[in-house]
Design an enzyme around this catalytic site. Sequence first.
Site, mmCIF file in Angstrom:
data_model
loop_
_atom_site.group_PDB
_atom_site.id
_atom_site.type_symbol
_atom_site.label_atom_id
_atom_site.label_comp_id
_atom_site.label_asym_id
_atom_site.label_seq_id
_atom_site.Cartn_x
_atom_site.Cartn_y
_atom_site.Cartn_z
ATOM 1 N N ASP A 21 40.897 38.729 40.788
ATOM 2 C CA ASP A 21 41.609 38.821 39.499
ATOM 3 C C ASP A 21 42.130 37.456 39.065
ATOM 4 O OD1 ASP A 21 42.660 40.017 37.276
ATOM 5 O OD2 ASP A 21 44.376 40.921 38.295
ATOM 6 N N HIS A 38 35.160 33.338 34.338
ATOM 7 C CA HIS A 38 34.237 34.136 35.162
ATOM 8 C C HIS A 38 33.214 33.215 35.828
ATOM 9 C CE1 HIS A 38 36.142 37.642 33.635
ATOM 10 N NE2 HIS A 38 35.587 37.621 32.444
ATOM 11 N N LEU A 132 26.425 39.705 57.637
ATOM 12 C CA LEU A 132 27.390 40.307 56.709
ATOM 13 C C LEU A 132 26.706 41.213 55.681
ATOM 14 C CD1 LEU A 132 30.315 40.112 55.340
ATOM 15 C CD2 LEU A 132 29.298 38.324 53.920
#
Length: 246
Positions: A21, A38, A132
């Site tokens: 955020d 972004h 991962l």
Amino acid sequence: MSLQDQLIKDRLPSHVAIIMDGNGRWAKKRGNSRVFGHKHGVTAVREVTETSAELGIEYLTLYAFSTENWSRPKTEVDALMSLLVSTISSETKTLMKNNVKLNAIGCKENLPSGVQKRLNECIDKTSGNTGLTLTLALSYSSRWEILEAIKKIVIEVEDKQFDISQLDDEAFGSYLATQGMPDPELMIRTSGEHRISNFLLWQLAYSELYFCDILWPDFRREDYYRALIDYQGRERRFGKTGDQIK
Ligand code: FPP
């Protein structure tokens, strides 16, 4: 001692979830458009992904686009979708290099066809990787996920494929988008907001929550280490007393 050295390697979480955020505020502070924020957020995505892979964390789940984000201005939504396409394309090589497997949760059918195509290509290409698992929550909301699970269960019960008396925590979890993954032990949210915002409501039941003021595009490996060190200092009780845990 460096932050990295302070980490206890055998007490790392197996699953970290992050609400990324603050991109908009980061851009505004620089007199720029939200989309600029972004774009810079991608650097932080790369940083947490590489760090998680290096540390041997098994699952990293990033809240990249919520169901509610569809109501943002069309220009921002379009720019975010283009950014997803370009980032997935440009980062596939890095994912391969780091043995990372890509996964996505959410209502994928709602994503533009170009995003679905790139996403599926990258998921296919990385499917054999064993390190991962990076899960992007896209067009995702937890209430949507829970309702979808309930609908599936009702259909199976009606078709006599599932016996309702067998419904417990574990069985319900197997109907969620995250089936097969452990619940996150740690959830991080950046930018000083202290909310869950419809993210993994079922799965975060016992997670440790870590909030920091850093805006997402500024989040770096050291900030991630700080969150992990903080997590390692917590006593996880799961409803028991402190003495029972010891
Ligand atoms: C929240 O900041 C961020 C988003 C809604 C989008 C997250 C997207 C990225 C980090 C870039 C692309 C990601 C991937 C995985 C390739 P906000 O816009 O709500 O910021 P604000 O609260 O300051 O307005």
